[in-house]
Design an enzyme around this catalytic site. Structure first.
Site, short mmCIF file in Angstrom:
data_model
loop_
_atom_site.label_atom_id
_atom_site.label_comp_id
_atom_site.label_asym_id
_atom_site.label_seq_id
_atom_site.Cartn_x
_atom_site.Cartn_y
_atom_site.Cartn_z
N ARG A 19 21.96 23.17 7.60
CA ARG A 19 22.12 22.01 8.46
C ARG A 19 21.02 20.97 8.24
O ARG A 19 20.90 20.00 9.00
CB ARG A 19 22.14 22.45 9.93
CG ARG A 19 22.72 21.38 10.84
CD ARG A 19 23.15 21.86 12.19
NE ARG A 19 23.64 20.72 12.96
CZ ARG A 19 24.87 20.26 12.93
NH1 ARG A 19 25.78 20.86 12.16
NH2 ARG A 19 25.22 19.21 13.64
N THR A 32 21.16 11.30 18.19
CA THR A 32 22.38 11.37 18.98
C THR A 32 22.51 12.71 19.67
O THR A 32 22.21 13.76 19.08
CB THR A 32 23.63 11.17 18.08
OG1 THR A 32 23.49 9.95 17.35
CG2 THR A 32 24.90 11.12 18.91
N HIS A 193 22.12 18.34 21.68
CA HIS A 193 21.64 17.45 20.62
C HIS A 193 22.54 17.62 19.39
O HIS A 193 22.78 18.74 18.93
CB HIS A 193 20.19 17.79 20.27
CG HIS A 193 19.43 16.67 19.63
ND1 HIS A 193 19.88 16.00 18.52
CD2 HIS A 193 18.24 16.09 19.97
CE1 HIS A 193 19.01 15.07 18.17
NE2 HIS A 193 18.00 15.09 19.05
N HIS A 194 23.02 16.48 18.85
CA HIS A 194 23.93 16.54 17.70
C HIS A 194 23.22 17.06 16.45
O HIS A 194 23.87 17.45 15.47
CB HIS A 194 24.49 15.14 17.43
CG HIS A 194 25.89 15.14 16.91
ND1 HIS A 194 26.47 16.22 16.26
CD2 HIS A 194 26.85 14.17 16.94
CE1 HIS A 194 27.70 15.91 15.91
NE2 HIS A 194 27.97 14.68 16.31
N ALA A 195 21.90 17.09 16.46
CA ALA A 195 21.16 17.59 15.30
C ALA A 195 21.44 19.05 15.02
O ALA A 195 21.34 19.51 13.88
CB ALA A 195 19.66 17.38 15.51
#
Length: 221
Positions: A19, A32, A193-195
């Protein structure tokens, strides 16, 4: 004696992390997060808690915590600036005082529900009426936020931090139960968290959580 707080973790090697590029994009290029609310069927779980004299909130906290043990993307955090995956994350939950003020307590997650429930009740007895936002120390880096608003049924709930988000654990919020026919429904939101997670991960989490809510007898195992 209460259960010790498990803070074990595995460091993430960002050079080989699958990721890595998404994490960079959603933390550096376009920071984001996103929120999603679903209606979960709690009919069987609610009936089980009433039959066994267990507080619904204890079962709710435990089952969400248990489900997160199978979702490593929900257990990402930082330890001394090192990105890590915690072995477990522990619920930090809201309680309401007699004067309607609130506090956050935490109870250490343990795989045995009977032990977790005993510790949850002990925490309520010791800290339940202590004033202040966080009466129980210490505050560990692998706590996740989970609460409920039992007075209102909602279709969406989104926490709005006023500073850039530096944590990655999910935030959960449950709403007021509603009865539809023979079903009891509870809205549950997650903010993440989109991370560390995409819509697929959140969808899978909710599907697994619904399956757990449908099998409350596992709490006796």
């Amino acid at each position: 004696m209460t259960e010790p707080l498990n803070t074990a973790f595995t460091p993430i090697d960002q050079a080989t992390w699958a990721r890595r590029e998404y994490f960079y994009y959603f933390t550096k290029m376009m920071p984001t997060g996103f929120s999603l609310t679903v209606n979960l069927d709690i009919t069987k779980l609610l009936a089980w808690t009433r039959e066994h004299g267990v507080k619904f909130n204890a079962a709710y906290l435990y089952l969400v915590s248990h489900c997160l043990t199978n979702h490593p993307e929900m257990r990402v955090g930082r330890v001394d600036e090192q990105l890590v995956t915690f072995d477990v994350v522990h619920p930090s939950y809201t309680i309401i005082h007699d004067d309607h003020s609130m506090s956050n307590l935490w109870t250490a997650y343990t795989a045995d529900f009977a032990t977790f429930n005993q510790n949850y009740l002990a925490d309520l007895a010791q800290y339940g009426q202590q004033p202040g936002p966080m009466p129980k120390a210490p505050q560990s880096s692998n706590l996740f936020t989970i609460g409920s608003l039992p007075w209102v049924n909602f279709t969406a709930y989104t926490p709005l931090p006023f500073t850039p988000l530096q944590t990655f654990q999910p935030i959960f919020q449950a709403g007021k139960f509603t009865v539809t026919g023979s079903q009891t429904i509870m809205p549950l939101s997650i903010t993440i968290h989109h991370a560390v997670a995409d819509g697929y991960h959140v969808s899978t989490l909710f599907n697994d959580l619904q399956a757990d809510f449908n099998q409350p007898e596992q709490l006796l195992n």
